[in-house]
Design a protein around this motif. Structure first.
Motif, mmCIF file in Angstrom:
data_model
loop_
_atom_site.group_PDB
_atom_site.id
_atom_site.type_symbol
_atom_site.label_atom_id
_atom_site.label_comp_id
_atom_site.label_asym_id
_atom_site.label_seq_id
_atom_site.Cartn_x
_atom_site.Cartn_y
_atom_site.Cartn_z
ATOM 1 N N THR A 71 1.093 -1.134 -0.080
ATOM 2 C CA THR A 71 -0.107 0.022 0.019
ATOM 3 C C THR A 71 0.873 1.233 0.047
ATOM 4 O O THR A 71 2.069 1.413 0.358
ATOM 5 N N ASP A 73 0.754 3.573 2.143
ATOM 6 C CA ASP A 73 1.240 3.838 3.328
ATOM 7 C C ASP A 73 2.453 2.875 3.747
ATOM 8 O O ASP A 73 3.317 3.491 4.570
ATOM 9 N N ILE A 76 5.389 5.083 1.952
ATOM 10 C CA ILE A 76 5.584 6.409 2.779
ATOM 11 C C ILE A 76 6.112 5.974 3.900
ATOM 12 O O ILE A 76 6.884 6.938 4.547
ATOM 13 N N GLY A 77 5.664 5.035 4.853
ATOM 14 C CA GLY A 77 6.192 4.595 6.380
ATOM 15 C C GLY A 77 7.401 4.020 6.284
ATOM 16 O O GLY A 77 7.582 3.508 7.409
#
Length: 353
Positions: A71, A73, A76-77
């Motif tokens: 995903t 997220d 980015i995470g």
């Protein structure tokens, strides 16, 4: 002193474990070394070709199998939640804690060789377990301990490189500098420059890794003594094992602290592969950087306040709590201070990494 407060905690831990009679029957089955061969290298020479073939088969049979969905997220995470590494030596469970090759810490305390009957496991034993998947004999651990002592020779230029830094430099900066200075003796780099088949990469890697493991306590102890003591190198004691020698070089010669250090080094020897430092070391090594370069990179990751430096940060944060609300703070005062920290845009330090 933190060391001596920890000795008390260690004693309490062992007392609780002693009350758990069911522990005697809880150790999972794991292969125990029956070979009389005392050399770790010769053991690996037998195991590594088997593992190389095993990985080839794993890739051939399951190379196209999907492990999950990615995903935005996750990207980015910083890869959070992604399955991205094959890591067999340890597994960190949020409920039961860490297991090394399937063994919990209490199980390691039960089956790994100790310096004395009923004592804490020797770190050399866990190293053998991690690399081979087998519980070593006391004789094998003693032979490995002796080999590490013979390798624990740090050239003078390493100390000079560290001494070139201000004494106020952070210990991790000094530590990384010392490891990088050791790199000029890398056996892997020499072998690669001469030309070596990739199936044999493990041989000079093993040599570098064992030498690095042997020298790291000497460098770390020197940095500690440079900052907090007399700045002199304290020599290894040939009668002591790896953990006890580290304690000795730091300047703590209480037998109880020897036992504490044996357990401390043992349980910190591996921490799964997904954390910042382990992942960094793995990533840098994938470029065929030698173990010194890879370990130095891992140390730099460990130095971050959201990873290993959290141990330092949490002590400073607790000190700020005491300074602000006193030693007998109420639950509500602590909650208010935590929110004050968070609302100020700062990260609340964690007691684990």
């Amino acid at each position: 002193m933190v060391f001596f407060r920890s000795v008390t905690a260690l004693s309490k831990l062992r007392s609780r474990l002693g009350q758990q009679s069911s522990l005697r029957d809880s150790v999972r089955w794991i292969q125990t070394q029956s070979s009389t061969d005392l050399e770790l290298r010769s053991q690996l020479a037998e195991l590594i070709p088997e593992q190389q073939e095993r990985l080839k088969k794993l890739k051939a049979d399951y190379g196209k199998v999907q492990l999950g969905n990615i995903t935005v997220d996750m990207v980015i995470g910083g890869m959070r939640g992604m399955t991205g590494l094959l890591w067999e030596t340890s597994l960190l469970d949020p409920d039961e804690g860490i297991r090394f090759r399937g063994l919990s810490i209490p199980e390691c305390q039960k089956v790994l060789p100790a310096a004395k009957p009923g004592g804490e496991p020797l770190p050399e034993g866990l190293l053998w377990l991690l690399l081979t998947g087998k519980v070593p004999s006391k004789e094998q651990v003693d032979a490995l301990s002796k080999e590490l002592r013979t390798r624990a020779v740090v050239p003078d230029y390493v100390y000079k490189a560290i001494d070139a830094l201000p004494i106020t430099a952070h210990p991790m900066t000094q530590f990384t500098t010392g490891v990088m200075a050791l790199q000029v003796e890398s056996e892997f780099q020499k072998a690669y420059e001469k030309g070596i088949h990739k199936s044999k990469y493990w041989e000079p890697t093993f040599e570098d890794s064992l030498s690095l493991i042997a020298r790291v306590p000497v460098v770390a102890a020197y940095i500690y003594r440079r900052i907090f003591k007399d700045g002199k190198v304290k020599q290894i004691d040939d009668s002591l094992d790896y953990g006890a020698n580290f304690s000795h070089m730091l300047g703590f010669d209480d037998p109880k602290v020897y036992e504490l250090m044996r357990l401390y080094v043992t349980i910190h020897s591996d921490h799964e592969g997904g954390n910042v430092s382990a992942h960094t070391g793995h990533l840098v090594a994938s470029a065929l950087s030698d173990p010194y370069l890879s370990f130095a990179a891992a140390l730099n990751g460990l130095a971050g306040p959201l990873h290993g430096l959290a141990n330092q940060e949490v002590l400073l944060w607790i000190k700020s709590v005491v300074d602000e609300v006193g030693e007998n703070a109420t639950t509500q005062q602590l909650k208010d201070y935590v929110w004050q920290t968070l609302k100020s845009g700062k990260v609340k330090p964690l007691t684990f990494t």
